[in-house]
Motif scaffolding. Structure first.
Motif, PDB file in Angstrom:
ATOM      1  N   ALA A   1      21.113 -13.186   6.612  1.00 56.22           N
ATOM      2  CA  ALA A   1      22.359 -12.638   6.065  1.00 56.22           C
ATOM      3  C   ALA A   1      23.451 -13.697   5.945  1.00 56.22           C
ATOM      4  CB  ALA A   1      22.847 -11.480   6.937  1.00 56.22           C
TER       5      ALA A   1
ATOM      6  N   LYS B   1      16.529  -2.810   2.678  1.00 56.92           N
ATOM      7  CA  LYS B   1      17.912  -2.342   2.541  1.00 56.92           C
ATOM      8  C   LYS B   1      18.884  -3.305   3.203  1.00 56.92           C
ATOM      9  CE  LYS B   1      16.737   2.563   2.080  1.00 56.92           C
ATOM     10  NZ  LYS B   1      16.671   3.896   2.761  1.00 56.92           N
ATOM     11  N   ARG B   2      18.485  -3.848   4.364  1.00 56.21           N
ATOM     12  CA  ARG B   2      19.350  -4.831   5.043  1.00 56.21           C
ATOM     13  C   ARG B   2      19.526  -6.076   4.177  1.00 56.21           C
ATOM     14  NH1 ARG B   2      19.011  -5.099  11.001  1.00 56.21           N
ATOM     15  NH2 ARG B   2      20.083  -7.105  10.752  1.00 56.21           N
TER      16      ARG B   2
ATOM     17  N   LEU C   1      19.143  -6.349   0.910  1.00 57.24           N
ATOM     18  CA  LEU C   1      19.899  -6.032  -0.307  1.00 57.24           C
ATOM     19  C   LEU C   1      21.382  -5.830  -0.001  1.00 57.24           C
ATOM     20  CD1 LEU C   1      17.353  -3.601  -2.000  1.00 57.24           C
ATOM     21  CD2 LEU C   1      18.013  -5.863  -2.833  1.00 57.24           C
ATOM     22  N   ASP C   2      21.682  -5.229   1.124  1.00 56.65           N
ATOM     23  CA  ASP C   2      23.087  -5.024   1.505  1.00 56.65           C
ATOM     24  C   ASP C   2      23.787  -6.356   1.743  1.00 56.65           C
ATOM     25  OD1 ASP C   2      22.855  -2.292   1.330  1.00 56.65           O
ATOM     26  OD2 ASP C   2      22.593  -1.960   3.482  1.00 56.65           O
ATOM     27  N   ALA C   3      23.055  -7.345   2.282  1.00 61.76           N
ATOM     28  CA  ALA C   3      23.661  -8.665   2.502  1.00 61.76           C
ATOM     29  C   ALA C   3      24.022  -9.322   1.178  1.00 61.76           C
ATOM     30  CB  ALA C   3      22.702  -9.550   3.298  1.00 61.76           C
ATOM     31  N   GLY C   4      23.202  -9.082   0.153  1.00 61.68           N
ATOM     32  CA  GLY C   4      23.539  -9.488  -1.213  1.00 61.68           C
ATOM     33  C   GLY C   4      23.400 -10.963  -1.524  1.00 61.68           C
ATOM     34  N   ASN C   5      22.821 -11.744  -0.631  1.00 67.97           N
ATOM     35  CA  ASN C   5      22.755 -13.197  -0.867  1.00 67.97           C
ATOM     36  C   ASN C   5      21.358 -13.707  -1.194  1.00 67.97           C
ATOM     37  OD1 ASN C   5      21.892 -12.556   1.750  1.00 67.97           O
ATOM     38  ND2 ASN C   5      22.418 -14.569   2.544  1.00 67.97           N
TER      39      ASN C   5
ATOM     40  N   LEU D   1      15.552   1.727  -4.495  1.00 64.73           N
ATOM     41  CA  LEU D   1      16.141   0.682  -3.662  1.00 64.73           C
ATOM     42  C   LEU D   1      17.013  -0.277  -4.470  1.00 64.73           C
ATOM     43  CD1 LEU D   1      13.014  -0.208  -1.494  1.00 64.73           C
ATOM     44  CD2 LEU D   1      15.073   0.970  -0.701  1.00 64.73           C
ATOM     45  N   LYS D   2      16.828  -0.309  -5.776  1.00 65.79           N
ATOM     46  CA  LYS D   2      17.578  -1.170  -6.686  1.00 65.79           C
ATOM     47  C   LYS D   2      17.421  -2.657  -6.335  1.00 65.79           C
ATOM     48  CE  LYS D   2      20.963   2.397  -7.828  1.00 65.79           C
ATOM     49  NZ  LYS D   2      22.394   2.779  -7.881  1.00 65.79           N
TER      50      LYS D   2
END
Length: 398
Positions: A283, A321-322, A324-328, A357-358
């Motif tokens: 992350a 999900k973790r 993807l949520d971090a986005g990096n 999940l996108k």
């Protein structure tokens, strides 16, 4: 002596690490006799034939995969008409299984290198360059021979197989990259481990019985070379990169410390094996430093069990999900259509669950029934009907 290693890649941006690794393993005194030629399936076969004829090799070798095999067979057949005196060798996953059938169906092929090729090719290159020794003493090959075991230059006819070669100490294989101008605007492939601990029934990596890691000091030195060269993308071909947490973290930590902001690293990982330490570390990385390819394949528990895949689906979804949520980190999620116990309606559920999940990319492939895989050997049990021609995609199942 002019030995030519020929690769026919799927796209221009791809390179073929196999031919470079084979050449790097040839003894130094013979290495100058081994050349590499790379083309793509988008070239006309007549063009490749013309180029190979101009290079006038004494020994012609092809690296064979599902995407190029038909083209390679055609080119080899035409080249053999022009130069019947030139032995043509084939290697790679598309010819490593059912080798007698491969040679029977391809009279232009003189021989096949079976499985891991570095040691076999090194011995083969020495055999041709030194014009001494017996081809029958080279492990891991099949070739056209007679009752009398052939020596250099003797006439050959019947199909002979030598004993299997022993897996190499993976750290003993030389680093195959040096001058990088040939890789400008292309993906560079790298292998820090070979083999896979899992036994997924559709995958040829399940055939490899040992998982071998390259020495970490070597890996760091070689990755440092890529970073210093500012290679745009390095794609690890390790089948499940994070199967050993210590290995994964050592490599990831090194890349983070040496990051120049120029290079992207691609890894194929198992999301359910990610530890809390790894997820927290990932992350905090620079956006664009890593991209992950994660094989979900199916969300049907019955299918997962039947293909002998070791997957904890709730953990996969939670880890994805973790990430993807971090986005990096750019995330690719893979699905395979046509696996056992997953008809159209059930596959639709798998697709919807993964699509929800996108991810950055959802990669959908149709099952390829690969020679040598468990599914290929048991295809009648599952009612698997697949195309005869590569890439042997599934047409129908039970």
């Amino acid at each position: 002596m002019n030995i030519l290693l020929t690769a026919v890649n799927a796209k221009y941006i791809h390179s073929n690490p196999a031919v470079y690794s084979l050449r790097a393993c040839v003894p130094e005194k013979f290495r100058e006799s081994v050349a590499i030629a790379e083309y793509t399936i988008n070239h006309r076969s007549e063009f490749i034939l013309q180029q190979l004829y101009k290079k006038a090799p004494d020994v012609l070798c092809f690296s064979c995969y599902i995407w190029n095999y038909d083209m390679v067979r055609e080119i080899a057949a035409e080249y053999h008409k022009l130069r019947p005196d030139v032995p043509i060798w084939a290697g790679g996953p598309e010819v490593s299984f059912e080798v007698k059938r491969v040679l029977e169906e391809n009279p232009a092929f003189f021989g096949v290198m079976i499985g891991e090729g570095e040691a076999s090719f090194s011995r083969l290159a020495e055999y041709y360059c030194s014009r001494t020794g017996s081809i029958s003493a080279i492990p891991g090959i099949a070739y056209r021979g007679g009752r009398k075991l052939p020596r250099y230059g003797e006439a050959l006819s019947e199909i002979c197989l030598t004993g299997p070669g022993e897996p190499l100490d993976f750290s003993s294989i030389p680093f195959c990259y040096g001058e990088m101008r040939a890789f400008e605007h292309r993906i560079v492939y790298y292998e820090s481990s070979r083999g896979c601990p899992f036994r997924c029934s559709y995958c040829l990596s399940s055939v490899e019985k040992r998982l071998r890691f390259r020495d970490r000091a070597l890996v760091k030195k070689e990755l440092g070379f890529f970073l210093d060269q500012e290679i745009p993308q390095v794609k690890f071909v390790d089948r499940t990169f994070n199967v050993c947490p210590d290995h994964a973290m050592a490599v990831w930590q090194f890349i983070k410390e040496r990051d120049t902001g120029k290079t992207n690293f691609h890894f194929e990982i198992a999301a359910d094996l990610l530890t809390e330490e790894e997820l927290s570390f990932l992350a905090g990385l620079r956006p664009g430093l890593f991209q992950f390819e994660i094989g979900v394949q199916s969300t049907n528990p019955q299918t997962i069990a039947e293909i002998r895949r070791t997957t904890d689906l709730p953990k996969v979804f939670a880890a994805v999900k973790r990430l993807l949520d971090a986005g990096n980190i750019h995330i690719h999620l893979d699905l395979i259509a046509g696996l056992p116990f997953e008809g159209y309606a059930r596959f639709r559920e798998s697709f919807q669950e993964v699509y929800a999940l996108k991810p950055g990319q959802l990669q959908l492939g149709f099952l390829k029934v690969l020679k040598g895989s468990y599914l290929y050997e048991h295809r009648e049990e599952y009612g698997l009907v697949n195309a005869d021609r590569p890439p042997n995609e599934v047409r129908r199942t039970n």
